[in-house]
Design a protein around this motif. Structure first.
Motif, mmCIF file in Angstrom:
data_model
loop_
_atom_site.group_PDB
_atom_site.id
_atom_site.type_symbol
_atom_site.label_atom_id
_atom_site.label_comp_id
_atom_site.label_asym_id
_atom_site.label_seq_id
_atom_site.Cartn_x
_atom_site.Cartn_y
_atom_site.Cartn_z
ATOM 1 N N THR A 1 0.872 -1.146 0.057
ATOM 2 C CA THR A 1 0.064 0.222 -0.068
ATOM 3 C C THR A 1 1.020 1.217 -0.080
ATOM 4 N N ALA A 2 0.205 2.343 -0.110
ATOM 5 C CA ALA A 2 1.045 3.635 -0.094
ATOM 6 C C ALA A 2 1.648 3.891 1.155
ATOM 7 N N THR A 3 1.457 3.356 2.226
ATOM 8 C CA THR A 3 2.232 3.491 3.373
ATOM 9 C C THR A 3 2.962 2.438 3.723
ATOM 10 N N GLY A 4 3.216 1.577 2.628
ATOM 11 C CA GLY A 4 4.217 0.443 2.895
ATOM 12 C C GLY A 4 3.771 -0.786 3.513
ATOM 13 N N GLU A 5 2.499 -0.830 3.818
ATOM 14 C CA GLU A 5 1.962 -2.093 4.392
ATOM 15 C C GLU A 5 1.549 -3.040 3.215
ATOM 16 N N GLN B 1 7.783 -7.878 4.457
ATOM 17 C CA GLN B 1 7.265 -6.676 5.041
ATOM 18 C C GLN B 1 8.453 -6.122 5.948
ATOM 19 N N LYS B 2 9.175 -7.172 6.695
ATOM 20 C CA LYS B 2 10.271 -6.550 7.474
ATOM 21 C C LYS B 2 11.607 -5.929 6.675
ATOM 22 N N TYR B 3 11.620 -6.662 5.537
ATOM 23 C CA TYR B 3 12.909 -6.354 4.744
ATOM 24 C C TYR B 3 12.587 -4.925 3.778
ATOM 25 N N GLN B 4 11.246 -4.818 3.674
ATOM 26 C CA GLN B 4 10.798 -3.523 2.969
ATOM 27 C C GLN B 4 10.937 -2.371 3.903
#
Length: 286
Positions: free
Chosen positions: A46-50, A68-71
């Motif tokens: 998503t736009a917030t990185g989720e 998600q952690k890597y991102q």
């Protein structure tokens, strides 16, 4: 030299490579692509990185959380090193390293790969080489390997270790074009160096071959030096150190599997041993 790829496993070693990439990008006005190569089922953020929850099914939840952690870690590195208007793109790319590198270089028109290396090779990696060597085998652009304890220096001199041997697959024209592009971006001079055994009698002939090579392939702002040493690797490394070289460049014939093991692969030896960053251009790929 406008697009630099930094493959990252989010270790201190790969962060040091990012520092070097930032130094080069500042001089070349280049963009950086900070990429973690991990096969995963995630298609969007998503736009917030989720992570988009519709792709986060229970079967893949661990991998999804890891991605998600890597991102988030890549985002933090991008923020940390993106000060002053630098452009650092970041992504967890859905592929393993060796195959993903090939596609990413092609899809994003990458000009240079900068990779951290420990300079070590374990027994279970012997047949494929360490990660940097795996990338050199397949990359269609130059690969710069950086040791984990490398400290920033200037890039005024590039030492090109050059042999006079060649084969029909060697693309010296493109290799020289890459080298000239990098030297122009860094404002560096190229010193072409050939290592010969002590007491070699035909040094004048070898020097003439190197001069002719530079003229034929248009290597700019260069000098030619013949160095006597019983060991090519040590001779090049010592010359680079004593002349405060910013980079040590070699043209490689990197091969895969067993064939690579039985070749005198100077590029691999230098990547393992040199404290000066090693730029390798695979003549069979470029």
């Amino acid at each position: 030299m406008k697009r630099i790829l930094v493959p990252s496993d989010l270790s201190d070693i790969s962060e040091n490579a990012l520092r070097v990439a930032v130094d080069i990008a500042d001089r070349a006005d280049a963009e950086i692509y900070l990429i973690n190569f991990t096969e995963h089922p995630v298609e969007t953020f998503t736009a917030t990185g989720e992570i988009d929850k519709k792709y986060a099914d229970e079967e893949n939840i661990y991998t999804v959380q890891l991605v998600q952690k890597y991102q988030q870690q890549l985002s933090a590195l991008s923020t940390k090193y993106g000060a002053g208007g630098r452009t650092i793109h970041f992504q967890v790319y859905d592929d393993e390293l060796k195959g993903g590198i090939v596609d990413f270089i092609k899809d994003y028109n990458i000009d240079l790969v900068v990779m951290g290396t420990s300079g070590e090779e374990s027994a279970d990696e012997f047949f494929s080489g360490n990660h940097t060597e795996q990338v050199i085998e397949v990359a269609t652009c130059p690969v710069l390997s950086v040791k984990k304890h490398y400290v920033k220096s200037d890039y005024n001199t590039i030492i090109l270790g050059l042999d006079t041997e060649r084969d029909s697959k060697d693309n010296f024209s493109q290799a020289a074009a890459y080298l000239n592009d990098l030297a122009d971006s860094l404002g560096a001079r190229i010193d072409i160096v050939n290592i010969v055994k002590p007491g070699t009698n035909d040094k004048v002939k070898i020097e003439r071959k190197l001069i002719d090579f530079a003229a034929r392939y248009g290597i700019k702002d260069h000098s030619v030096t013949i160095v006597e040493s019983d060991d090519k690797e040590k001779g090049l490394i010592n010359f680079a150190r004593t002349h405060s070289a910013g980079l040590l460049a070699v043209f490689s014939h990197a091969e895969d599997g067993f064939f690579r093991i039985f070749r005198d692969n100077l590029s691999e030896e230098l990547t393992m041993s040199s404290d000066v960053p090693v730029l390798t251009i695979n003549l069979h790929n470029v």
